[in-house]
Design an enzyme around this catalytic site. Structure first.
Site, PDB file in Angstrom:
ATOM      1  CB  THR A  92      -1.128  -0.542   1.017  1.00 20.32           C
ATOM      2  OG1 THR A  92      -1.379  -1.019   0.973  1.00 20.32           O
ATOM      3  CG2 THR A  92      -2.173   0.589   1.094  1.00 20.32           C
ATOM      4  CE1 TYR A 150       0.765  -9.664   2.268  1.00 20.67           C
ATOM      5  CE2 TYR A 150       2.602  -7.730   2.008  1.00 20.67           C
ATOM      6  CZ  TYR A 150       1.104  -8.246   1.954  1.00 20.67           C
ATOM      7  OH  TYR A 150       0.543  -7.653   1.245  1.00 20.67           O
ATOM      8  CE  LYS A 170      -1.044  -7.486   5.079  1.00 21.64           C
ATOM      9  NZ  LYS A 170      -1.001  -6.454   4.069  1.00 21.64           N
TER      10      LYS A 170
END
Length: 296
Positions: free
Chosen positions: A50, A138, A166
């Protein structure tokens, strides 16, 4: 296996403010971090997907980490995106995060080169051995193609220095299996806003959130309610957030969320190519989701 006991709740996968010409706007980033802390955000995740990590260079990446750590000033944990599809580059970025004072590195599964499960194990183990910084794995196969299998994640959870994962698959069966199998204290975060509430109710530590960029207070309150067992309040927050969870992905992340942040006056609207501004026809779609959450 170390433990990050403080990184719990709503951790924002923070956008990287940029001017119209794509230059980093560090002043806007500092103001944005202060706003998030005031709004209750429990942690800052800097330079992740992001945060447009694919289009910042190495020096900019390190500068953004240093700026976030300095501005947060110990008020909330800062987790730095340090992933790469080159193990040596991932080590260098993780060392940069360590030197800056980040609480942990967030290392995405190597993308494009499609390593095997053994390759993923060796990649992460090498990073953990090379840099004295807690490392969070992740897994986001929708972007990376390669998928970190639960068996490999459980194996990596035993490596000293690897402290969490994550999981952006949105698969609750996988999440439940991970919660059951990883060591106590191993931090599991949802990377999918839409399924963050059930993820936490299964035993997850929180969410690394796109939606929190525009609705930090609601995301924080949902997490608190979930942890306290106040399911009525957690559902109330989640119901307000659900349209955002989908409409912030009407085009590739972070295009819609940066538009929404700019609409709220939080940041300038800049992006870096190959990302382009949100299509005009989607403005009202995102705006309606913002109204549903009473952000505007």
């Amino acid at each position: 296996m170390a433990e990050i006991s403080t990184a719990r709740g709503s951790l924002v996968a923070i956008v990287t403010p940029m001017s119209d010409d794509g230059a980093l706007d560090l002043g806007a980033l500092r103001r944005l971090i202060d706003w998030h802390i005031e709004q209750g955000t429990d942690g800052i995740v800097i330079v992740g997907t992001t945060g447009e990590s694919p289009t910042v260079n190495f020096d900019e990446h390190c500068l953004l980490i240093r700026t976030a750590v300095e501005q947060a000033g110990g008020r909330v944990p800062v987790i730095a995106g340090t992933g790469a599809n080159s193990t040596s580059e991932a080590i260098a970025l993780t060392e940069c995060a360590r030197a800056a004072g980040a609480q942990a590195g967030l290392s995405v599964v190597p993308y494009y080169n499609k390593p095997t499960q053994e390759g993923l194990y060796q990649h992460y183990r090498k990073i953990a051995e090379a840099v004295d910084l807690p490392l969070i794995l992740y897994n986001v196969p929708g972007r990376t193609v390669a998928d970190l299998a639960n068996d490999t994640a459980v194996r990596l959870a035993e490596v000293p220095g690897i402290v969490g994962l994550k999981d952006a698959t949105g698969n609750m069966e996988r999440a439940a299996d991970l919660v059951r199998r990883v060591p106590k204290g191993f931090a599991l975060y949802s990377g999918d806003d839409a399924s963050a509430l059930p993820f936490m109710l299964l035993g997850g530590h929180g969410v690394i959130s796109v939606t929190a960029n525009v609705a930090p207070r609601l995301m924080h309150e949902m997490c608190v309610a979930a942890f306290e067992g106040n399911l009525a309040r957690a559902r109330e927050c989640n119901d307000a957030l659900l349209p955002l969870h989908s409409k912030l992905f009407v085009e590739a992340n972070p295009i819609p969320v940066k538009w929404a942040c700019a609409e709220l006056g939080l940041i300038p609207p800049g992006l870096r190519l190959p990302l382009t501004p949100l299509s005009g026809g989607q403005h009202e779609v995102v705006r309606a989701a913002m109204r549903h959450a009473e952000l505007i």
